[in-house]
Design a protein around this motif. Sequence first.
Motif, PDB file in Angstrom:
ATOM      1  N   LEU A   1       0.831  -1.192   0.000  1.00 53.12           N
ATOM      2  CA  LEU A   1       0.000   0.000   0.000  1.00 53.12           C
ATOM      3  C   LEU A   1       0.873   1.253   0.000  1.00 53.12           C
ATOM      4  N   ARG A   2       1.988   1.167   0.705  1.00 56.22           N
ATOM      5  CA  ARG A   2       2.916   2.287   0.808  1.00 56.22           C
ATOM      6  C   ARG A   2       3.453   2.676  -0.569  1.00 56.22           C
ATOM      7  N   SER A   3       3.893   1.704  -1.343  1.00 57.72           N
ATOM      8  CA  SER A   3       4.471   2.044  -2.647  1.00 57.72           C
ATOM      9  C   SER A   3       3.374   2.523  -3.607  1.00 57.72           C
ATOM     10  N   HIS A   4       2.162   1.978  -3.445  1.00 55.06           N
ATOM     11  CA  HIS A   4       1.041   2.431  -4.259  1.00 55.06           C
ATOM     12  C   HIS A   4       0.703   3.899  -3.950  1.00 55.06           C
ATOM     13  N   LEU A   5       0.575   4.207  -2.667  1.00 57.02           N
ATOM     14  CA  LEU A   5       0.204   5.569  -2.270  1.00 57.02           C
ATOM     15  C   LEU A   5       1.333   6.572  -2.531  1.00 57.02           C
ATOM     16  N   ARG A   6       2.556   6.081  -2.478  1.00 54.68           N
ATOM     17  CA  ARG A   6       3.699   6.942  -2.784  1.00 54.68           C
ATOM     18  C   ARG A   6       3.578   7.468  -4.217  1.00 54.68           C
ATOM     19  N   ALA A   7       3.250   6.577  -5.136  1.00 52.33           N
ATOM     20  CA  ALA A   7       3.065   6.990  -6.531  1.00 52.33           C
ATOM     21  C   ALA A   7       1.887   7.944  -6.678  1.00 52.33           C
ATOM     22  N   GLU A   8       0.830   7.681  -5.906  1.00 47.60           N
ATOM     23  CA  GLU A   8      -0.343   8.560  -5.915  1.00 47.60           C
ATOM     24  C   GLU A   8       0.014   9.976  -5.458  1.00 47.60           C
ATOM     25  N   ILE A   9       0.786  10.041  -4.378  1.00 50.57           N
ATOM     26  CA  ILE A   9       1.186  11.348  -3.837  1.00 50.57           C
ATOM     27  C   ILE A   9       1.988  12.114  -4.885  1.00 50.57           C
ATOM     28  N   ALA A  10       2.932  11.425  -5.539  1.00 46.22           N
ATOM     29  CA  ALA A  10       3.747  12.078  -6.571  1.00 46.22           C
ATOM     30  C   ALA A  10       2.858  12.623  -7.688  1.00 46.22           C
TER      31      ALA A  10
ATOM     32  N   MET B   1      14.387   8.966  -2.326  1.00 41.86           N
ATOM     33  CA  MET B   1      15.004   8.959  -3.657  1.00 41.86           C
ATOM     34  C   MET B   1      13.939   8.976  -4.753  1.00 41.86           C
ATOM     35  N   SER B   2      12.832   8.273  -4.534  1.00 35.74           N
ATOM     36  CA  SER B   2      11.835   8.178  -5.594  1.00 35.74           C
ATOM     37  C   SER B   2      10.955   9.422  -5.665  1.00 35.74           C
ATOM     38  N   LEU B   3      10.794  10.137  -4.553  1.00 32.70           N
ATOM     39  CA  LEU B   3       9.849  11.256  -4.543  1.00 32.70           C
ATOM     40  C   LEU B   3      10.494  12.627  -4.766  1.00 32.70           C
ATOM     41  N   GLY B   4      11.708  12.818  -4.232  1.00 32.31           N
ATOM     42  CA  GLY B   4      12.237  14.168  -4.119  1.00 32.31           C
ATOM     43  C   GLY B   4      12.816  14.733  -5.401  1.00 32.31           C
ATOM     44  N   ASP B   5      12.517  16.007  -5.704  1.00 28.64           N
ATOM     45  CA  ASP B   5      13.331  16.745  -6.671  1.00 28.64           C
ATOM     46  C   ASP B   5      14.715  16.940  -6.068  1.00 28.64           C
TER      47      ASP B   5
END
Length: 224
Positions: free
Chosen positions: A167-176, A197-201
């Motif tokens: 769920l965490r990796s799914h929602l992480r993509a949603e947030i982005a 690393m996956s989210l930040g500019d």
Amino acid sequence: SHAIELREVSKRYGDAYAVRQVSLSVAPGEFLVLLGPSGCGKSTVLRMIAGLEDISEGELLLGGEPANDVLPRERDIAMMFQSFALYPSMTTRENIAFPLRLRDPATDHDPQVRSTARMLAIEDLLDRFPAQMSGGERQRVAMGRAISRQPSVFLLDEPLSSLDAKLRSHLRAEIARIVAELGVTTVYVTHDQAEAMSLGDRVAVMRDGVLQQVSRPRELYARP
Ligand code: ADP
Ligand code: ADP
């Protein structure tokens, strides 16, 4: 000007510094991650930006204006925490409408509530109460409530850490996706390196209350 600027900001509890001389700026629309181990001062930095903690030393600017003494509700900022903190007696519709009603009680906010729900894919949950939803669903609703009034700054404090890995990796993509769609300036606190690393500019690394480095994700560990 910068959306957020900290100039040698410190936070002291008694004689102990929780945050020491942090200087950092965030550009409009940028996604900055604050990364570091538990207790290093990430939440304290976020709470000072939100105005939930007084700044002991140094200066905060929001949109280029001095903001140390601006009240939290007068900052154009939304914040989301690890715990959902939805109102248990309110449906999803009412939870999302709540910040809109506070600011403008006379207007019908249903169109805004619906477009927020559409963006988060929670249209089917509008009439449910928090107890009738899963953890992932509640976190989506919490995000809807945070962003419905379209703040210029969005602060997230470990928003996914209570969820399971999938769920965490799914929602992480949603947030982005949602943050990019809104173009909102975002500061996201985590102790999870992969998440950072996956989210930040850019990723700002903290340790023991001190800012160690700020770099693009791919440059994070390239240095000697
Ligand atoms: P993080 O978010 O990185 O886990 P915090 O910002 O919550 O770290 O905490 C940073 C440091 O400040 C910790 O050592 C913590 O114990 C201390 N601290 C936080 N809040 C208080 C408080 N109200 N009183 C005293 N010390 C505090
Ligand atoms: P997730 O994987 O998102 O955590 P769950 O497996 O917990 O989802 O829940 C699956 C479905 O069951 C969801 O659509 C949710 O709305 C529903 N559900 C979960 N808990 C409850 C509850 N206490 N009452 C009613 N429906 C629930």
